[in-house]
Design an enzyme around this catalytic site. Structure first.
Site, PDB file in Angstrom:
ATOM      1  N   CYS A  81     124.511  58.689  58.277  1.00 54.79           N
ATOM      2  CA  CYS A  81     124.805  58.586  59.712  1.00 54.79           C
ATOM      3  C   CYS A  81     124.541  57.172  60.223  1.00 54.79           C
ATOM      4  CB  CYS A  81     123.939  59.605  60.462  1.00 54.79           C
ATOM      5  SG  CYS A  81     123.844  59.362  62.238  1.00 54.79           S
ATOM      6  N   CYS A  84     121.838  56.880  62.804  1.00 56.76           N
ATOM      7  CA  CYS A  84     120.491  57.033  62.237  1.00 56.76           C
ATOM      8  C   CYS A  84     120.010  55.726  61.627  1.00 56.76           C
ATOM      9  CB  CYS A  84     120.483  58.129  61.183  1.00 56.76           C
ATOM     10  SG  CYS A  84     120.929  59.773  61.809  1.00 56.76           S
ATOM     11  N   ARG A 313      81.905  49.064  58.301  1.00 57.41           N
ATOM     12  CA  ARG A 313      81.904  50.524  58.253  1.00 57.41           C
ATOM     13  C   ARG A 313      82.840  51.030  57.149  1.00 57.41           C
ATOM     14  NH1 ARG A 313      82.374  53.863  63.040  1.00 57.41           N
ATOM     15  NH2 ARG A 313      80.447  54.869  62.426  1.00 57.41           N
ATOM     16  N   TRP A 320      77.886  57.780  53.415  1.00 56.10           N
ATOM     17  CA  TRP A 320      76.665  58.275  54.062  1.00 56.10           C
ATOM     18  C   TRP A 320      76.898  59.656  54.679  1.00 56.10           C
ATOM     19  CZ3 TRP A 320      71.922  57.186  53.269  1.00 56.10           C
ATOM     20  CH2 TRP A 320      71.478  55.886  53.004  1.00 56.10           C
ATOM     21  N   HIS A 324      74.746  63.011  53.768  1.00 58.72           N
ATOM     22  CA  HIS A 324      74.041  63.795  54.788  1.00 58.72           C
ATOM     23  C   HIS A 324      74.565  65.234  54.831  1.00 58.72           C
ATOM     24  CE1 HIS A 324      71.460  60.810  56.583  1.00 58.72           C
ATOM     25  NE2 HIS A 324      72.460  59.963  56.729  1.00 58.72           N
ATOM     26  N   HIS A 358      67.982  48.872  46.207  1.00 60.12           N
ATOM     27  CA  HIS A 358      67.154  49.292  47.330  1.00 60.12           C
ATOM     28  C   HIS A 358      67.106  50.820  47.428  1.00 60.12           C
ATOM     29  CE1 HIS A 358      66.366  49.383  51.931  1.00 60.12           C
ATOM     30  NE2 HIS A 358      65.236  49.371  51.275  1.00 60.12           N
ATOM     31  N   LYS A 386      65.887  53.211  57.018  1.00 57.17           N
ATOM     32  CA  LYS A 386      65.309  52.048  56.354  1.00 57.17           C
ATOM     33  C   LYS A 386      66.392  51.088  55.867  1.00 57.17           C
ATOM     34  CE  LYS A 386      60.972  54.234  54.961  1.00 57.17           C
ATOM     35  NZ  LYS A 386      60.185  54.849  53.856  1.00 57.17           N
ATOM     36  N   VAL A 387      67.484  51.630  55.383  1.00 62.48           N
ATOM     37  CA  VAL A 387      68.621  50.788  55.000  1.00 62.48           C
ATOM     38  C   VAL A 387      69.165  50.056  56.217  1.00 62.48           C
ATOM     39  CG1 VAL A 387      71.005  50.821  54.169  1.00 62.48           C
ATOM     40  CG2 VAL A 387      69.252  52.158  52.993  1.00 62.48           C
ATOM     41  N   ASN A 388      69.289  50.772  57.338  1.00 58.80           N
ATOM     42  CA  ASN A 388      69.751  50.132  58.576  1.00 58.80           C
ATOM     43  C   ASN A 388      68.804  49.033  59.025  1.00 58.80           C
ATOM     44  OD1 ASN A 388      72.058  51.628  58.781  1.00 58.80           O
ATOM     45  ND2 ASN A 388      71.306  53.018  60.364  1.00 58.80           N
ATOM     46  N   TRP A 410      68.255  55.926  64.307  1.00 57.27           N
ATOM     47  CA  TRP A 410      69.212  57.014  64.483  1.00 57.27           C
ATOM     48  C   TRP A 410      68.512  58.338  64.197  1.00 57.27           C
ATOM     49  CZ3 TRP A 410      71.417  60.934  61.781  1.00 57.27           C
ATOM     50  CH2 TRP A 410      72.637  61.415  62.275  1.00 57.27           C
TER      51      TRP A 410
END
Length: 520
Positions: A81, A84, A313, A320, A324, A358, A386-388, A410
């Site tokens: 078409c 399209c 992030r 993480w 959790h 760590h 602790k990582v933060n 947190w």
């Protein structure tokens, strides 16, 4: 069969016409994209890869059931078409806002297309009463997936009449969603960043990020050829853990399939003869075909774990959340075994050297068994803080952190007021708050348990397995060297039983053995 001169001449003419038509169609399909984008005005950008998801009847339901997007827009078209072909650059321009790894607003709207001129899609296009090209339909993904016949009267599916240019289509979408999306919106610059961490319900979206992180971790393990005699057992134990307790049912099923076939791919005699090199290239390629969280994962973008910068992030956040989630889903009897499994997995397969050391150092400092879900969940929560604390200092000094997501203690008081009793003055970030740990555990169990699963489509998948299998069985058989539907289900039971057996074994021997500071 005998041909006379007249019939032979007709056949030759038909073949010549067909070959000429095929050449013109193929040339047009190859060149039309670049030509259209070159001659288009400023309303259509050039030089971009296609991001619209191409669907067919085999994968239509699967893709729409599994997408994290809240809405879907499907274009029904025909490749022959001209209208399209001319419309495609406009549709792609809008899709670049929502689809693909560079989208400014991923996970909100899935934009897809179906070629009704393809024979495989004939019944699919009939189900949606396609009577013109292009035809745009808007609805929720689950609604599209459940349609057996749409006659245009169901108000849950809307036919878009005024979307023939990119600008008009985006204007229609903004009115429908009460939004203000724009072609100039940049990646990582969307309006939800600041508030995401403070909204309890937002964690529900992280299920998709957990799938993304699980798939990425598995890909890293294969790409770096990390499965060796010294690491195989660690990986098997982790696969058993996530087969039983992963928050995503797709990842549980994928992990089970890998476990079912693991010894076939990595026989003990081959591993012992190849201690340094690890597994063969062929075994790696076969294992990679399993796609641990499904054939549509990874998606290439993050939702809850999306940072405000490209390199913040994402994968680490998704990992993480997975850990959790595992910590609150296990039973008391398997908590310490889960602890050792996760410590060994990070030690053997996490490539960030400083982070790995760590984390494992904190594992090694545990001198008494973590005999309950509460103990393990709170230990992991303390480790995360602790990582933060460590990373916040480094990121502040080097200015490498995410300005919208600085590392901090947190959970924040806005998320869990009852978790915070009072502030105390200590240097360690996890000790700066006088915590009510009972309330912290309740928060963790709710946040990473019930809330994380609240909008996930597992309940839909559970009721649609038979239908889903009928649509995808043929495709799975052609792409996966092992099709193990019964075996995968059996592996779920085997994994749980194995984990319980390991736990019983450890309990029987813990009284006669001294606590160990590390688990290798």
């Amino acid at each position: 069969m005998i041909f006379n001169h007249s019939s032979m001449y007709s056949v030759i003419v038909i073949l010549l016409v067909f070959s000429r038509t095929s050449f013109e169609v193929s040339s047009s399909s190859i060149g039309s994209r670049s030509i259209l984008r070159q001659i288009g005005d400023d309303t259509v950008n050039s030089g971009f890869h296609d991001v619209v998801v191409e669907l067919n009847d085999t994968i239509f339901k699967d893709v729409l059931r599994e997408t994290p997007a809240n809405f879907a827009l499907v274009e029904f078209f025909a490749h022959w078409c001209p209208a399209c072909r001319n419309y495609k650059p406009h549709y792609e321009k809008v899709a670049r806002i929502f689809n693909g790894p560079d989208a400014a607003h991923p996970g909100i709207l899935l934009m897809a297309r179906v070629d009704c001129a393809s024979k495989i899609n004939a019944k699919l296009c009939d189900r949606f009463s396609v009577d013109r090209y292009p035809m745009l339909l808007w609805s929720r993904p689950d609604k599209f997936a459940s349609v057996t016949a749409w006659d245009g009267k169901d108000g849950d599916i809307t036919s878009i009449k005024d979307g023939r240019t990119a600008e008009r289509l985006l204007d229609w979408i903004n009115k429908k969603m009460n939004s203000s999306y724009n072609f100039d919106d940049k990646k990582y610059e969307h309006e939800h960043l600041q508030s995401k961490a403070l909204v309890h319900e937002q964690i529900a979206q992280a299920v998709y990020d957990v799938e993304e992180a699980t798939s990425s971790a598995f890909d890293i393990i294969l790409r770096h050829k990390m499965i060796k005699p010294g690491t195989k057992a660690s990986l098997v134990r982790f696969l058993q853990l996530i087969t039983a307790h992963h928050p995503s049912r797709r990842c549980r099923k994928g992990s089970a399939e890998i476990l079912v076939n693991f010894d076939d791919l990595y026989p003990p005699e081959i591993m012992s003869d190849n201690k340094e090199k690890g597994i063969s290239e062929n075994a790696t390629n076969i294992l990679g075909s399993f796609q641990i969280c499904g054939k549509h994962v990874p998606r290439g973008y993050w939702m809850f774990c999306r940072g405000s910068k490209n390199d913040t992030r994402g994968f680490s956040c998704g990992l993480w959340v997975l850990l959790h989630s595992l910590s609150v889903k296990i039973e008391d009897g398997e908590s310490h075994m889960a602890f050792t499994t996760i410590c060994d997995f990070i030690h053997n397969f996490f490539l960030c050297e400083e982070c790995r050391i760590h984390f494992f150092d904190m594992c090694s400092r545990v001198n008494t068994p973590l005999n309950s879900t509460r103990d393990f969940a709170l230990w992991l929560w303390d480790v995360h803080n602790k990582v933060n604390a460590r990373l916040s200092k480094e990121e502040a000094a080097m200015e490498t952190g995410d300005p919208n997501y600085p590392k901090m203690i947190w959970p924040l008081k806005e998320l869990c007021p009852s978790c915070h009793l009072s502030l105390i003055s200590k240097s360690d970030v996890s000790s700066q708050v006088n915590w009510d740990k009972e309330e912290v555990f309740k928060f963790l169990a709710s946040y990473y348990g019930k809330t994380l699963h609240s909008v996930y489509k597992d309940k839909d998948l559970l009721t649609q397995d038979v239908d889903q299998h009928s649509h995808s069985e043929e495709q799975m058989a052609s792409t996966n060297p092992f099709v193990v539907s019964i075996g995968a289900a059996l592996a779920l039971a085997v994994a749980s039983a194995a984990f319980g057996a390991l736990t019983c074994y450890w309990r029987c021997h813990q009284k006669s053995r001294k606590p160990r500071r590390s688990w290798n």
